[in-house]
Design a protein around this motif. Structure first.
Motif, short mmCIF file in Angstrom:
data_model
loop_
_atom_site.label_atom_id
_atom_site.label_comp_id
_atom_site.label_asym_id
_atom_site.label_seq_id
_atom_site.Cartn_x
_atom_site.Cartn_y
_atom_site.Cartn_z
N ALA A 85 1.33 -1.00 -0.02
CA ALA A 85 -0.05 -0.08 -0.22
C ALA A 85 1.07 1.08 -0.17
O ALA A 85 0.36 1.95 -0.45
CB ALA A 85 -0.90 -0.25 1.58
N GLU A 86 1.88 1.07 1.09
CA GLU A 86 2.80 2.45 0.76
C GLU A 86 3.29 2.21 -0.28
O GLU A 86 3.42 3.89 -1.09
CB GLU A 86 4.21 1.80 1.87
CG GLU A 86 3.15 2.05 3.28
CD GLU A 86 3.02 4.14 3.45
OE1 GLU A 86 3.36 4.27 3.42
OE2 GLU A 86 2.45 3.70 5.03
N ARG A 87 4.13 1.26 -1.20
CA ARG A 87 4.94 1.95 -2.70
C ARG A 87 3.35 2.08 -3.85
O ARG A 87 3.77 3.23 -4.77
CB ARG A 87 5.09 0.08 -2.99
CG ARG A 87 6.71 0.21 -2.05
CD ARG A 87 6.59 -1.74 -3.51
NE ARG A 87 7.98 -2.28 -2.38
CZ ARG A 87 7.49 -3.12 -0.88
NH1 ARG A 87 6.81 -4.12 -1.22
NH2 ARG A 87 9.31 -3.62 -0.90
N ALA A 88 1.90 1.61 -3.53
CA ALA A 88 1.27 2.52 -4.30
C ALA A 88 0.81 3.45 -4.10
O ALA A 88 1.21 4.58 -5.24
CB ALA A 88 -0.55 1.69 -4.55
N ALA A 89 0.66 3.88 -3.19
CA ALA A 89 0.47 5.64 -2.71
C ALA A 89 1.89 6.45 -3.17
O ALA A 89 2.02 7.10 -4.07
CB ALA A 89 0.73 5.93 -0.84
N ALA A 90 3.56 5.97 -2.99
CA ALA A 90 4.44 6.19 -3.91
C ALA A 90 4.50 6.60 -5.64
O ALA A 90 4.82 7.54 -5.94
CB ALA A 90 5.97 5.74 -3.38
N ARG A 91 4.01 5.10 -5.93
CA ARG A 91 3.56 5.39 -7.38
C ARG A 91 2.98 6.49 -7.99
O ARG A 91 2.63 7.32 -8.68
CB ARG A 91 3.52 4.45 -8.18
CG ARG A 91 4.01 3.26 -7.66
CD ARG A 91 4.14 1.90 -8.67
NE ARG A 91 3.00 0.97 -8.62
CZ ARG A 91 3.32 0.57 -7.32
NH1 ARG A 91 4.07 -0.34 -6.89
NH2 ARG A 91 2.52 -0.45 -6.80
N LEU A 92 1.32 6.92 -6.44
CA LEU A 92 0.84 7.31 -7.00
C LEU A 92 1.21 8.68 -6.66
O LEU A 92 0.14 9.77 -8.15
CB LEU A 92 -1.10 7.21 -5.89
CG LEU A 92 -1.88 8.08 -6.38
CD1 LEU A 92 -3.09 8.15 -7.48
CD2 LEU A 92 -2.55 8.35 -4.95
N SER A 103 -10.73 7.48 -1.53
CA SER A 103 -10.16 7.35 -0.56
C SER A 103 -10.64 5.39 0.33
O SER A 103 -10.17 5.22 1.40
CB SER A 103 -12.54 7.68 0.10
OG SER A 103 -11.88 8.99 -0.02
N GLN A 104 -11.27 4.71 -0.52
CA GLN A 104 -10.76 3.56 -0.20
C GLN A 104 -9.32 3.22 -0.01
O GLN A 104 -8.81 2.13 0.75
CB GLN A 104 -10.77 2.20 -1.47
CG GLN A 104 -11.39 1.01 -1.18
CD GLN A 104 -11.88 0.70 -1.98
OE1 GLN A 104 -12.20 0.96 -3.46
NE2 GLN A 104 -12.02 -1.02 -1.55
N ARG A 128 -4.95 1.55 3.55
CA ARG A 128 -3.74 1.89 4.42
C ARG A 128 -3.58 1.77 6.24
O ARG A 128 -2.95 1.86 6.47
CB ARG A 128 -2.72 3.08 4.51
CG ARG A 128 -2.33 3.12 2.35
CD ARG A 128 -2.20 4.66 2.60
NE ARG A 128 -0.96 4.28 2.59
CZ ARG A 128 -0.21 5.69 2.44
NH1 ARG A 128 -0.61 7.03 1.80
NH2 ARG A 128 1.07 6.13 3.94
N SER A 129 -5.45 2.46 6.57
CA SER A 129 -5.51 2.89 8.23
C SER A 129 -5.80 1.62 8.79
O SER A 129 -4.61 0.84 9.85
CB SER A 129 -6.41 3.56 7.78
OG SER A 129 -6.68 4.21 9.30
N HIS A 130 -6.44 1.06 7.72
CA HIS A 130 -6.46 -0.54 8.16
C HIS A 130 -5.10 -1.04 8.56
O HIS A 130 -4.84 -2.29 9.33
CB HIS A 130 -7.66 -0.92 7.71
CG HIS A 130 -7.82 -2.54 7.85
ND1 HIS A 130 -8.59 -3.10 8.53
CD2 HIS A 130 -7.41 -3.75 7.04
CE1 HIS A 130 -8.98 -4.15 8.84
NE2 HIS A 130 -8.33 -4.86 8.36
#
Length: 288
Positions: free
Chosen positions: A79-86, A146-147, A152-154
């Motif tokens: 999830a962190e990598r996906a956020a970084a790519r985003l 939002s999902q 990431r919070s979960h």
């Protein structure tokens, strides 16, 4: 690994658990086979090792907390990598200007210059004049975004669940810090920390104390310091423990002062004796 001087432990040397293999001998004792980074392996007896076991399935080796949470940690990393790519490759806009037709070059240049002048925090929330019947559409988070944030919070909660950390201590959003936070703190100490306190105490008493030292010392974590209530609750508890209000005393003044990390006072036992004498002289108090 223990460093000994006679029968006394004087130091502990850490060794990489990944390089250690624990084997049970025919006489039920344990042997620790340690593979050095350079050179041949070394076999150590259980008396040479300080071993703290967590949750175990075979009674010999404890399971790594990180391995138990491996899937949750792996998903959190993805999830962190996906956020970084985003944020690296995605386009993030504050809003969109719509025009039904084709914007003239003069209007485009004026509009771009006007937008450039409004950059920065000092120009925030100021009105803007649009060119040739244009319309403004403010951007926002989509349901997909939002999902992604919810995932990431979960994952933070999933990893913390293995270690017994309650949600209010995770510093995540929508966290309640009401009156129940004291109860959650006690829950964390009792069910998250106390098992490790017990494991450390038992390992220290078993591996680090000689027979001579066992009669003099013991290992004990002061969990009571983490479970202290408010000053009002503590005052009520100590007052009853010292015999106030006609209660049978079960504390010594020095014990109460130790819990508050205060020093010993020689005049306190005298004061308590006088208080007991006053209670005995009171017939109503004696009758109660």
């Amino acid at each position: 690994m223990k460093v000994m001087r006679g029968d006394q432990v004087i130091a502990l040397l850490p060794i990489d658990p990944a390089r250690v293999t624990v084997e049970q001998n025919d006489n039920m004792s344990l042997s620790y086979r340690y593979q050095k980074p350079k050179g041949e392996a070394k076999v150590l007896a259980a008396k040479d090792i300080f071993h703290i076991r967590g949750f175990t399935l075979d009674g010999i080796c404890g399971r790594s907390m990180v391995k138990q949470a491996a899937e949750a940690i792996g998903l959190a990393l993805q999830a962190e990598r996906a956020a970084a790519r985003l944020f690296k490759n995605g386009m993030i806009v504050g809003g969109v200007l719509k025009h039904k037709g084709k914007l003239s070059p003069e209007a485009y240049d004026r509009l771009k210059a006007s937008m450039d002048e409004r950059e920065g925090s000092e120009q925030a929330n100021k009105w803007m004049i649009l060119e040739e019947a244009m319309e403004a559409d403010t951007g926002g988070h989509s349901a997909k975004d939002s999902q992604h944030l919810e995932t990431r919070s979960h994952q933070v909660e999933e990893i913390a669940r293995v270690f017994g950390v309650p949600r209010p201590l995770l510093m995540v959003d929508e966290t309640s810090w009401g009156s129940g936070i004291d109860v959650l703190g006690q829950l964390f100490v009792r069910y998250g920390l106390n098992p490790w306190f017990t494991a450390w105490e038992q390992a220290i008493n078993r591996d680090l104390l000689s027979r001579r030292e066992e009669d003099q010392f013991y290992a004990k974590f002061n969990a009571g310091g983490l479970l202290r209530g408010s000053m009002k609750d503590m005052a009520d508890f100590f007052a009853k423990g010292l015999g106030a209000g006609g209660h049978h005393p079960f504390l010594h003044p020095d014990e109460a002062r130790d819990w508050l990390e205060l020093g010993h006072r020689d005049d306190l036992p005298v004061a308590v004796s006088k208080a007991k004498e006053a209670n005995n002289d009171d017939p109503q108090r004696t009758q109660d």
